[in-house]
Design a protein around this motif. Structure first.
Motif, PDB file in Angstrom:
ATOM      1  N   VAL A 145     -58.414  89.718 -19.265  1.00 49.90           N
ATOM      2  CA  VAL A 145     -57.791  88.619 -18.523  1.00 49.90           C
ATOM      3  C   VAL A 145     -58.867  87.727 -17.914  1.00 49.90           C
ATOM      4  CG1 VAL A 145     -55.793  90.077 -18.019  1.00 49.90           C
ATOM      5  CG2 VAL A 145     -57.656  89.917 -16.358  1.00 49.90           C
ATOM      6  N   PRO A 146     -58.499  86.502 -17.509  1.00 52.04           N
ATOM      7  CA  PRO A 146     -59.479  85.625 -16.858  1.00 52.04           C
ATOM      8  C   PRO A 146     -60.079  86.297 -15.613  1.00 52.04           C
ATOM      9  CG  PRO A 146     -57.504  84.392 -17.447  1.00 52.04           C
ATOM     10  CD  PRO A 146     -57.192  85.833 -17.689  1.00 52.04           C
ATOM     11  N   ALA A 147     -61.321  85.926 -15.306  1.00 51.39           N
ATOM     12  CA  ALA A 147     -62.042  86.546 -14.186  1.00 51.39           C
ATOM     13  C   ALA A 147     -61.251  86.451 -12.881  1.00 51.39           C
ATOM     14  CB  ALA A 147     -63.410  85.889 -14.031  1.00 51.39           C
ATOM     15  N   SER A 148     -60.569  85.332 -12.682  1.00 57.60           N
ATOM     16  CA  SER A 148     -59.835  85.127 -11.431  1.00 57.60           C
ATOM     17  C   SER A 148     -58.633  86.041 -11.293  1.00 57.60           C
ATOM     18  CB  SER A 148     -59.384  83.666 -11.334  1.00 57.60           C
ATOM     19  OG  SER A 148     -58.528  83.350 -12.431  1.00 57.60           O
ATOM     20  N   ALA A 199     -62.325  88.509 -19.259  1.00 54.09           N
ATOM     21  CA  ALA A 199     -62.355  87.839 -20.558  1.00 54.09           C
ATOM     22  C   ALA A 199     -63.681  87.144 -20.814  1.00 54.09           C
ATOM     23  CB  ALA A 199     -61.213  86.829 -20.647  1.00 54.09           C
ATOM     24  N   ASP A 200     -64.323  86.641 -19.774  1.00 55.74           N
ATOM     25  CA  ASP A 200     -65.589  85.934 -19.969  1.00 55.74           C
ATOM     26  C   ASP A 200     -66.716  86.880 -20.368  1.00 55.74           C
ATOM     27  OD1 ASP A 200     -64.396  83.541 -19.262  1.00 55.74           O
ATOM     28  OD2 ASP A 200     -64.751  83.886 -17.132  1.00 55.74           O
ATOM     29  N   ASP A 201     -66.612  88.145 -19.964  1.00 50.45           N
ATOM     30  CA  ASP A 201     -67.669  89.108 -20.266  1.00 50.45           C
ATOM     31  C   ASP A 201     -67.447  89.833 -21.579  1.00 50.45           C
ATOM     32  OD1 ASP A 201     -68.828  88.452 -17.868  1.00 50.45           O
ATOM     33  OD2 ASP A 201     -67.954  90.157 -16.787  1.00 50.45           O
ATOM     34  N   SER A 202     -66.198  90.077 -21.931  1.00 47.71           N
ATOM     35  CA  SER A 202     -65.938  90.982 -23.058  1.00 47.71           C
ATOM     36  C   SER A 202     -65.201  90.333 -24.216  1.00 47.71           C
ATOM     37  CB  SER A 202     -65.116  92.179 -22.563  1.00 47.71           C
ATOM     38  OG  SER A 202     -63.915  91.737 -21.969  1.00 47.71           O
ATOM     39  N   VAL A 203     -65.133  88.994 -24.230  1.00 46.40           N
ATOM     40  CA  VAL A 203     -64.318  88.322 -25.247  1.00 46.40           C
ATOM     41  C   VAL A 203     -64.766  88.643 -26.661  1.00 46.40           C
ATOM     42  CG1 VAL A 203     -65.679  86.187 -25.200  1.00 46.40           C
ATOM     43  CG2 VAL A 203     -63.289  86.126 -25.916  1.00 46.40           C
ATOM     44  N   GLU A 231     -57.872  75.116 -23.939  1.00 46.75           N
ATOM     45  CA  GLU A 231     -59.015  75.238 -24.850  1.00 46.75           C
ATOM     46  C   GLU A 231     -59.759  76.542 -24.623  1.00 46.75           C
ATOM     47  OE1 GLU A 231     -60.073  73.509 -27.469  1.00 46.75           O
ATOM     48  OE2 GLU A 231     -58.218  72.354 -27.281  1.00 46.75           O
ATOM     49  N   ALA A 232     -59.854  76.954 -23.343  1.00 47.74           N
ATOM     50  CA  ALA A 232     -60.526  78.215 -23.042  1.00 47.74           C
ATOM     51  C   ALA A 232     -59.781  79.394 -23.655  1.00 47.74           C
ATOM     52  CB  ALA A 232     -60.653  78.388 -21.534  1.00 47.74           C
ATOM     53  N   LEU A 244     -59.237  83.459 -28.090  1.00 46.20           N
ATOM     54  CA  LEU A 244     -58.498  84.006 -29.214  1.00 46.20           C
ATOM     55  C   LEU A 244     -59.333  83.937 -30.491  1.00 46.20           C
ATOM     56  CD1 LEU A 244     -55.850  85.110 -30.442  1.00 46.20           C
ATOM     57  CD2 LEU A 244     -55.142  82.726 -30.781  1.00 46.20           C
ATOM     58  N   ARG A 245     -59.976  82.798 -30.733  1.00 46.32           N
ATOM     59  CA  ARG A 245     -60.805  82.658 -31.936  1.00 46.32           C
ATOM     60  C   ARG A 245     -61.907  83.709 -31.963  1.00 46.32           C
ATOM     61  NH1 ARG A 245     -65.497  81.327 -33.138  1.00 46.32           N
ATOM     62  NH2 ARG A 245     -65.962  80.759 -30.976  1.00 46.32           N
ATOM     63  N   ALA A 246     -62.578  83.897 -30.830  1.00 48.30           N
ATOM     64  CA  ALA A 246     -63.674  84.865 -30.771  1.00 48.30           C
ATOM     65  C   ALA A 246     -63.174  86.281 -31.052  1.00 48.30           C
ATOM     66  CB  ALA A 246     -64.340  84.797 -29.403  1.00 48.30           C
TER      67      ALA A 246
END
Length: 477
Positions: free
Chosen positions: A263-266, A283-287, A306-307, A312-314
């Motif tokens: 999930v998003p960091a927040s 999500a920012d660390d483990s995407v 977009e984020a 999802l693409r990654a």
């Protein structure tokens, strides 16, 4: 609704072949088969609406009319007051005055009509639809078709309250557009030859309890969380964390031993509070982290920013195992069709009708939609679960299963997120994708049915479905 004779659904022309094979296999006449059909119709009517009661039967020129003629004396002998109208001889006969309790039996055309009723038949259909009384169609409402209904004219189709269909439901009964005409349908036994049923192939099936009970096996004695299945869920966004929580809880309830919401960091702290059992990832660390041992699920509450799309693409770019894609994951793919090349074969997608339209384009009728679903599954080598009443599950080989569990109360926010969790959990435990789809959709519907038994359909919430997953599983111990 009751389901008779297992899981096959036959096309109209195939049913004629089944009749022919049965006559040969059982060495009986067509008249004997009609008498058998009349008895099956009588038994169902007597159980629903016992005598004394007035009955008006409308008979056409074909086998459906013969069924009506054979039914009439059975009803009379049982104490019903019967009046019969034969299209060949009674076109100008005055129609009776009826009450709310009168049974109006449609035996005009059944599945043998390939155009709208005309003349006296059309007038009788219009009269039935406007009259007081209880409309019962024999086999299929006259004016309605077993597969594709291109022209739908409300005035020329019998709007049945009940439809008594012989041995197998018609394919069109599983379509939303059938609801105003078919009403509550019930399968009644004609007694077709089992060898005939086995010999005639069809790509259409129903998900039966026999199928489900054969797939759910006891857990191994020495199972631990590392071998019970690991799920990674790309889900949630600001204001939509409930969707992520529902999916995570459902994955656990379906048997997964380890669930990682990404999930998003927040939202990490909130997610941890909502599902304390979860191993929550930023999500920012483990995407882009690739866990080959984990099954990937994506979409619940994800958003279409977009984020979110980049995450999802990654994730998709590193997937090697079939995954589960729902909701916003599908909405993102609808605007980026080139990303389908990253979706592993035999992945399960779970769109509702609006999401599927964005993915595959529009359709003119429900039969056309079904064929579009089959083509999409074959083109992308995915399993397409089109959600709704009688959710349809299309496999890449063209086979389609219709689910018969569930109820209208499940049309509530979050219900689809629960399904995503169940499917992800089953895949993670090692169930093959096709088995996971059949199991997951049926268990999801059954959990909803069990919840509705105590809460009522109207009051059902998605969290109630999660709580009943365990009870649904217990049905097959």
């Amino acid at each position: 609704m009751n389901i008779h004779y297992g899981s096959k659904i036959f096309l109209t022309e195939q049913i004629k072949e089944l009749d022919r094979r049965t006559l040969l296999a059982q060495n009986i006449s067509e008249a004997a088969l009609i008498a058998r059909a009349a008895r099956a119709f009588f038994d169902a009517i007597y159980k629903m609406y016992p005598p004394p009661r007035e009955v008006v039967i409308f008979c056409g020129p074909g086998n459906n009319g013969k069924d009506g003629h054979a039914l009439a004396p059975l009803l009379q002998e049982a104490g019903y007051k019967v009046e019969l109208f034969d299209l060949m001889i009674d076109e100008s006969k005055p129609l009776p005055t009826v009450s709310d309790s009168t049974l109006l039996i449609d035996a005009l055309f059944g599945a043998g009509l390939n155009r709208p009723p005309q003349g006296a038949a059309a007038a009788w259909v219009a009269w039935m639809n406007k009259a007081s009384g209880i409309r019962i169609a024999l086999d299929i409402p006259s004016g309605w078709h077993g597969e594709e209904n291109v022209v739908i004219d409300h005035a020329t189709i019998v709007q049945a309250h009940h439809c008594l269909t012989l041995d197998f439901p018609k394919l069109s009964f599983f379509f939303p557009e059938s609801a105003p005409y078919v009403g509550a349908w019930q399968v009644v036994p004609l007694g077709l030859a089992p060898e005939a049923i086995d010999a005639v192939e069809t790509p259409y099936r129903m998900v039966s309890t026999n199928i489900i009970s054969s797939l759910l096996m006891p857990l191994p004695k020495f199972l631990h969380k590392g071998t019970a299945g690991r799920v990674r869920l790309l889900a949630g966004s600001a204001g939509m964390m409930g969707a992520a929580a529902l999916a995570a809880k459902a994955a656990y309830r379906s048997g997964a031993g380890w669930v990682e919401p990404v999930v998003p960091a927040s939202e990490v702290q909130l997610m941890q509070m909502m599902v304390p059992e979860a191993i929550v990832r930023n999500a920012d660390d483990s995407v882009a982290t690739n866990y080959n041992s984990a099954v990937f699920g994506a979409g619940p509450g994800l958003g279409v920013s977009e984020a979110a799309a980049e995450r999802l693409r990654a994730f998709l770019e590193v997937q090697t195992r079939p995954c589960v894609l729902d909701a916003d994951a599908l909405n993102i793919l609808a605007t980026r069709p080139e990303w389908w090349t990253h979706v592993p074969q035999n992945s399960i997608i779970t769109p509702h009708a609006g999401e599927f339209k964005r993915l595959a384009g529009g359709w003119e009728n429900d039969y056309e939609r079904l064929q579009l679903q089959r083509r999409f599954a074959a083109q992308h080598q995915t399993i397409v679960v089109l959600k709704g009443a009688f959710s349809s599950i299309a496999f890449p080989d063209g086979t389609v299963y219709f689910n018969v569990s569930g109820n209208p109360g499940m049309a509530t926010a979050g219900s689809g997120d629960v399904l995503t969790g169940i499917l992800s959990g089953l895949l993670a435990q090692g169930f093959p994708p096709q088995e996971s789809a059949l199991l997951g959709v049926y268990l999801h519907g059954l959990a909803g049915d069990l919840a509705a038994e105590t809460l009522g359909e109207r009051s059902l919430m998605a969290s109630d479905i999660v709580k009943k997953i365990c009870s649904a599983m217990q049905h097959f111990r």
